[in-house]
Scaffold this motif. Structure first.
Motif, PDB file in Angstrom:
ATOM      1  N   VAL A  41       0.851  -1.198   0.000  1.00  0.00           N
ATOM      2  CA  VAL A  41       0.000   0.000   0.000  1.00  0.00           C
ATOM      3  C   VAL A  41       0.885   1.247   0.000  1.00  0.00           C
ATOM      4  CG1 VAL A  41      -1.724   1.324   1.281  1.00  0.00           C
ATOM      5  CG2 VAL A  41      -1.921  -1.169   1.160  1.00  0.00           C
ATOM      6  N   VAL A  94       0.118   2.711  -3.492  1.00  0.00           N
ATOM      7  CA  VAL A  94      -1.058   3.568  -3.317  1.00  0.00           C
ATOM      8  C   VAL A  94      -0.623   4.922  -2.775  1.00  0.00           C
ATOM      9  CG1 VAL A  94      -3.297   3.836  -2.198  1.00  0.00           C
ATOM     10  CG2 VAL A  94      -2.568   1.567  -2.973  1.00  0.00           C
ATOM     11  N   VAL A 142      -5.250   2.579   6.195  1.00  0.00           N
ATOM     12  CA  VAL A 142      -5.453   1.152   5.969  1.00  0.00           C
ATOM     13  C   VAL A 142      -6.120   0.534   7.190  1.00  0.00           C
ATOM     14  CG1 VAL A 142      -3.533   0.817   4.349  1.00  0.00           C
ATOM     15  CG2 VAL A 142      -3.140   0.527   6.788  1.00  0.00           C
ATOM     16  N   ASP A 157      -7.497  -1.004   1.798  1.00  0.00           N
ATOM     17  CA  ASP A 157      -7.130   0.385   1.511  1.00  0.00           C
ATOM     18  C   ASP A 157      -8.162   0.974   0.554  1.00  0.00           C
ATOM     19  OD1 ASP A 157      -6.152   0.475  -1.416  1.00  0.00           O
ATOM     20  OD2 ASP A 157      -4.957  -1.171  -0.620  1.00  0.00           O
TER      21      ASP A 157
END
Length: 198
Positions: free
Chosen positions: A117, A121, A127, A145
């Protein structure tokens, strides 16, 4: 959302079959072979035979059954935090405390999924990390997420690469892993055997 692939349907069916079996329900007793039944539809994507529901509904049903199948008296570990490198050490400690035993494979999975993540991301993205023991003795790890379209892909990394092996490591220690897309993001999950935290 793109249609579910045959692989996704198979994972969904396996997950549903496992969740039902915890409650003593076997799919053969329903006289239905889900992959064949789903394949009879055009397009075949997304249809599962239990109640003629789609894959998203079947996944939700499996999640409810799975939650009902967690060890009684022991709620799942549920942590919400920003995806930051400095949060990983405390998260690993929290997982170890929750499981009450050495659990390096579980900690590895949590670390790699959250690190994905961070890298793909964005650092600081919120999260949700969930770890639960199930009746079958397995340990399930979920990392959710908000980036539903940024799907993880396991690619071979060059031998001298310093990163890019996270999902390969998860696949090596877990019994299975996959990703579920939802209206508000995605959840990457994996399941490990009981020996991951005896």
């Amino acid at each position: 959302m793109p249609p579910d692939s045959v692989f996704d349907i198979t994972l969904c069916v396996d997950d549903l079959r496992d969740a039902l079996s915890v409650h003593g329900i076997t799919l053969p007793s329903l006289r239905v072979d889900l992959p064949s039944f789903a394949g009879a539809y055009r397009p075949p994507a997304g249809l599962v035979a239990l109640g003629n529901c789609n894959a998203a509904t079947a996944r939700r049903l499996a999640a409810v059954l799975r939650d009902a199948g967690t060890v009684p008296g022991r709620p799942p570990l549920d942590v919400e935090l920003p995806a930051l490198p400095e949060a990983l050490k405390g998260l690993r400690r929290t997982v170890r405390r929750y499981l009450g035993a050495p659990c390096s494979d579980v900690q590895l999975c949590v670390t790699e999924l959250v690190t994905n993540v961070i890298r793909h991301v964005g650092e600081g993205v919120p999260v949700r990390v969930r770890v639960a023991r199930t009746y079958g003795g397995r340990i399930r790890v979920e990392v959710t997420d908000p980036a539903g379209q940024a799907l993880p892909v396991s690619l071979p990394a060059p031998p001298d690469a310093e990163e890019g092996r996270g999902l390969a490591l998860v696949a090596a220690v877990a019994l299975r892993w996959s990703v579920e897309q939802g209206a508000e993001g995605k959840t990457v999950w994996c399941e490990l055997g009981a020996d991951a935290a005896p």
